[in-house]
Design a protein around this motif. Sequence first.
Motif, PDB file in Angstrom:
ATOM      1  N   UNK A 177      14.230  -6.657  -2.772  1.00 39.11           N
ATOM      2  CA  UNK A 177      14.409  -7.734  -3.367  1.00 39.11           C
ATOM      3  C   UNK A 177      15.700  -7.769  -4.698  1.00 39.11           C
ATOM      4  N   UNK A 178      15.614  -6.686  -5.466  1.00 39.08           N
ATOM      5  CA  UNK A 178      16.675  -6.497  -6.148  1.00 39.08           C
ATOM      6  C   UNK A 178      18.026  -6.357  -5.548  1.00 39.08           C
ATOM      7  N   UNK A 183       0.882  -1.201   0.106  1.00 43.37           N
ATOM      8  CA  UNK A 183      -0.113  -0.268   0.045  1.00 43.37           C
ATOM      9  C   UNK A 183       0.806   1.276   0.220  1.00 43.37           C
ATOM     10  N   UNK A 184       1.952   1.067   0.778  1.00 43.53           N
ATOM     11  CA  UNK A 184       2.895   2.392   0.711  1.00 43.53           C
ATOM     12  C   UNK A 184       3.995   2.165  -0.284  1.00 43.53           C
ATOM     13  N   UNK A 185       4.290   1.155  -1.107  1.00 42.69           N
ATOM     14  CA  UNK A 185       5.240   1.121  -1.941  1.00 42.69           C
ATOM     15  C   UNK A 185       5.111  -0.627  -2.495  1.00 42.69           C
ATOM     16  N   UNK A 186       6.021  -0.816  -3.383  1.00 44.56           N
ATOM     17  CA  UNK A 186       6.130  -2.168  -3.806  1.00 44.56           C
ATOM     18  C   UNK A 186       6.689  -2.925  -2.737  1.00 44.56           C
ATOM     19  N   UNK A 214      18.363   1.784  -5.701  1.00 45.90           N
ATOM     20  CA  UNK A 214      17.565   2.586  -4.557  1.00 45.90           C
ATOM     21  C   UNK A 214      17.187   3.987  -5.009  1.00 45.90           C
ATOM     22  N   UNK A 215      16.305   4.819  -4.591  1.00 46.23           N
ATOM     23  CA  UNK A 215      16.236   6.210  -5.128  1.00 46.23           C
ATOM     24  C   UNK A 215      15.600   7.038  -3.675  1.00 46.23           C
ATOM     25  N   UNK A 216      15.827   8.181  -3.988  1.00 50.74           N
ATOM     26  CA  UNK A 216      15.541   8.947  -2.796  1.00 50.74           C
ATOM     27  C   UNK A 216      14.777  10.317  -3.443  1.00 50.74           C
ATOM     28  N   UNK A 231      13.774 -13.473   2.469  1.00 53.89           N
ATOM     29  CA  UNK A 231      13.024 -13.037   1.444  1.00 53.89           C
ATOM     30  C   UNK A 231      12.365 -11.508   2.049  1.00 53.89           C
ATOM     31  N   UNK A 232      11.894 -11.514   3.257  1.00 60.82           N
ATOM     32  CA  UNK A 232      11.268 -10.213   3.756  1.00 60.82           C
ATOM     33  C   UNK A 232      12.271  -9.753   4.820  1.00 60.82           C
ATOM     34  N   UNK A 233      12.679  -8.290   4.857  1.00 59.90           N
ATOM     35  CA  UNK A 233      13.701  -8.117   5.890  1.00 59.90           C
ATOM     36  C   UNK A 233      13.077  -8.090   7.237  1.00 59.90           C
TER      37      UNK A 233
END
Length: 866
Positions: free
Chosen positions: A194-195, A104-107, A177-179, A210-212
Motif C-alpha cells: 500500500x505504501x 496472519x503472516x504480516x500486514x 521494503x525491508x529484508x 488495492x490488492x496485488x
Amino acid sequence: MRTSKLMTLSVLVAAGIGLTACSGSTGPQGETGPTGATGATGPVGPTGATGATGATGPTGPSGVFTDIELCAGCHNGGLAEKHAAKASDAVGVTITSIAVADGTTGPVNNVILKFKVAVNGVPDIGFNLKGQIAAAHNEDAFLLWVNTPQECPGTTSPAPNDFGPTWCRQKFTAAQYDFVNNGLGNYTATINYPAAINPTTPLVPNPFPAVPPAGMKFMVTLANAAGQYATAVASIGGTPSFNVVSDAACIACHGRHIWRGDNGGVAVPHDATNPQGMGACVFCHGTKGRAQPAVPGAGTGFMAMIHGIHNSENMPSQEYTYYWGSTPVGPFTIGFPSYMNNCRNCHDTTEGIAAAAAAAVNWQNCMSCHENFDGFTNTKAGGSLAFHQNYDLTTNCAQCHDGSLAPATIGPFHNGLLTERGGLLWDGADQSVILGEKVDMQITSVAVSDTTLQVTWTAKYADAVVDPCNAVATDGQPAFFRATANTSTGQTAGSFSILQGMAQGDDWVNAGRTGNQAPGQPYSTNLTGSNTTCSGNVATSNIPNQAYTVTGDKGVVALQGRAQVLFAGNGKVILVRSKDPTYEYALTDGAAATARRAIVDTAKCLNCHSGSLYQHGGNRIDNVNLCIVCHNPAANEGNNRQLFGVTAATAYDGKPGEAYDLRNMIHALHAGGETNMPYVVYRTRGIYFFGSQAALDGYIADRHWPNDPTQGVTCVNAEGATVTYYKVWGSIAQGNKPGVDAQGNCTTGAASTDGAWQIHNATIVDYPSGLNRCDACHASNWRPAAVDPTKGVAVTVDPGVAPFGNQLDDVLWGPTSASCMSCHQWGVPAVNFGWQIHAYGQSWVPTTFPDGRQTLIDAGSALPYP
C-alpha cells in the motif's frame, strides 16, 4: 649396444749387474743390491682383436619428451578455482516463494518474497545491503500488465512510441521494503505494497489495484560489500500474466550475468541490478517501443532490442544500433549461433511460443528482425512484392495481412520456411528439432570376427518401437536408411552409414589406417539393403572389420544419418534432427567397453546451437560422442594445405596445419573474438576464419586474406547462399575456377591456371558469456585438471606427409599443454610468446616420437599420475 676394449701393454725391463773376480775360489753370493731405475717404456704393441658384442641393455630415458607433462605439479591444486566464474558472473538467485500477506503472516497486502542467493553454486550470506542504497540508484519496482498504454496508472496519454499491450512500472523506495538475512543464503524481502503504490497521493486516472493481483511482478535487488548484486524477480501466483521468454532461455547461453557491461569484457552491474533473463529486463525495457532505431528512444523495448541485437548480422545493413534517449548504442554485428527464425530458441515455454506465433504482422514486430523491406526476399527492389518499399511504420498492415489475402500473424507468415540444414519452421518452431527429439536410435551390440563387424541397432518414435528398415515415412513410422526419394511427399533417399574408429589411450585417433585419407579419420561404410537386414524391429548391419595397424584396448562404432518423419502440419516428409548413437566395444569380443571419459555435455551445446549443432554433412547429429570420433587429437587439416600447395610460410595463419580436435577447435573458435587470435581452417569446400573484427582487419592488411570482390567470383551456391570464391593465397596446385551462369548460380567453371580457388568465409565471434565458464559446455562431473597421459593423448600440430594413416611422423604436442593453450592464446605476439614458452617448458616443443603417441602413453604408464 656395441662395445670395444682398449688394450694397454706394459713392458717390464729387468736390469742385471755382472761382477768380475780376481783369481781364487768364488766366495759366497752377496746380498741382492737395490733395484735399479726402471728403464724407458718400449713401443706400444698392436691393438688386440675386438671382443664380442655384449647384450643390448634397456633403452634409457630420452629426457623431457618421455616424461609426463609437468603442469599438474603446480596447477592441479588450483585449476578449478582459477576457472571459477567471477562472483559478478556467478550470482544465482532462486525464488523460494512469493505471497500476499493476509494478516496472519504480516500486514494485510504486504508482499513477502523469499529467495536464495548462491555464488558459483555456493550459498552466500554476504548480501546485506539494499541495492538502491549501495548504488545510489533505484530499480526496485513492481509491474502491472495492461492491454493498452492508456490503462497504465497515472498515464494520461501514451508516449509517441508506445503501442499495444505493455507493462506499467511503479518503483518503490528503500524505505518501503525491508529484508532479513535468514542464513545459508536464504533471504526474505517484505514489500509494503500500500505504501509503495500510494506514498503521498493516489495515482490518477487509473490507480493500481488495492490488492496485488495474480501476475503482478516484483523486483528487489540486494548487494554485498564487494559491489555485487543479487536481483530477485517473481510474480504473484508464480507465473506472470504475460510470459513470452523464460529466464532459463537467456541464462542457457549468457550465463547468470546476462548484461556483460562495457568495461573491457569485465562484468559490471547494470543500473544496480544483475538481470538474469526477461524477468528483470522488462522492468525498464517494456514491450513498448517501435522497432525504428533512427527515432531517439525507440528500439529500446525488449522485443525490438533483443531481436535487433541477436539478428543484427542477418539484417540488410548487417548491423543494428538502437538509441537510449538520444544516445546511440551499438552497432551490434552478432552472428546468432542457431536460427533466429526458430522462435522456440528463446520463446521456450508453451505460452511463449504460442504468443510468438500469434503476434501480429505489423511494422513493429516484423522490422525488429528484418530492419526494413530489404530484409525480405520478395520485397526488395526488383522483387515481386517490391511495392512494400512505399510503406513505413504508419502503414496499417492489417488491411492486407488479414489472414485471407496475406498471413495476419507471424506463425503462418513463417510456416514452411526452411533452415540451412533442412529444418522446417512451423508455428514458430523448428519441427526438425521437435520431431527429432521423438526419435531414439540405439546401437545395441557388436559382434567381432576377423573380417566383419556385426552391428545391431534399433529405433523408437515417441517411445514406440519402429522398424529400422522402413522405406516410406508414414504417420508414427519414420523412414531410415532404406528411404526412397519421392518428390510429391518431399521424402529423400536415405543416407546412413556406420563409422568404425580405434582408440589409443582413451581417444579415437584411428592410427595405422591404410590408404590415403585425411589425418585421424575413421573408416565409414554406407548402409544398404545388401549389408543391413531387419527382423523383429532390430537392424543387423554387417560391415567390414577394417584393419588398423595400431590398436588400443577398444573400438567405437557410430551410426550417422537423419530419420525422416511425416509432418502432419503440411503433409510433407521432413528430415529431422534424430540424435546419432555410438557404441564402444572391446576389440576381442565386441562386448560393451568402459565408456570414454565424460568431458562435454551435448545438452549444453544445444542450449545455444539448437538445430545447428555440427553443420557439415548434415548427417552427424547432436551427439558429442559422435563428434569426437572424427574431431580427435590426430585430426588436422594440413593435408588440405598440402593439396593446395600451401606451406606454413604462405598460409594465412603461418601454420603447416590446424588441429580440428574438438577441444582445440571449440576452445579456439569460441575464444577467438575476445583473444584476437583467430582460428583458421582450410577445407576442400572453403577456407574459414573465426575471430574478432580487429583480427580479420589484420589478416586483410598483413596476411593476404582476400577482401576485394572484384578479384573473386561471386555466385549463388546450391543452398541459395551468395558466396565469393577467391584464389587461395600461396596456392600452387591447380583446380577449377568456378563460373557463373545467366541466373547467377555457381557452376563448375574451367580448369584454373592460377592456383586453387575456394570460398572464403569470415565469421566474427561474439561469445555470449565468460570464457572461464567451463560449466557452459563441460559435463557436470568434469573438473579442470592436467590430463592423464594414458587416456588423453597428444595433439597433432603437423600431420607430416601422405599417407596420413601413418601417424609416426606427426608432430605432437602434449594434451594438457594443448588444452590450456587452445584458450590461453592472444593476438598480441609478445603476450602469446610468453604463454607458449611457459607451456613448452612444462610440456615440450612440438616434436615427433619414435613410436608416435605410443611412446608417450608408455612413458605415462610408468609414472605416477596425480
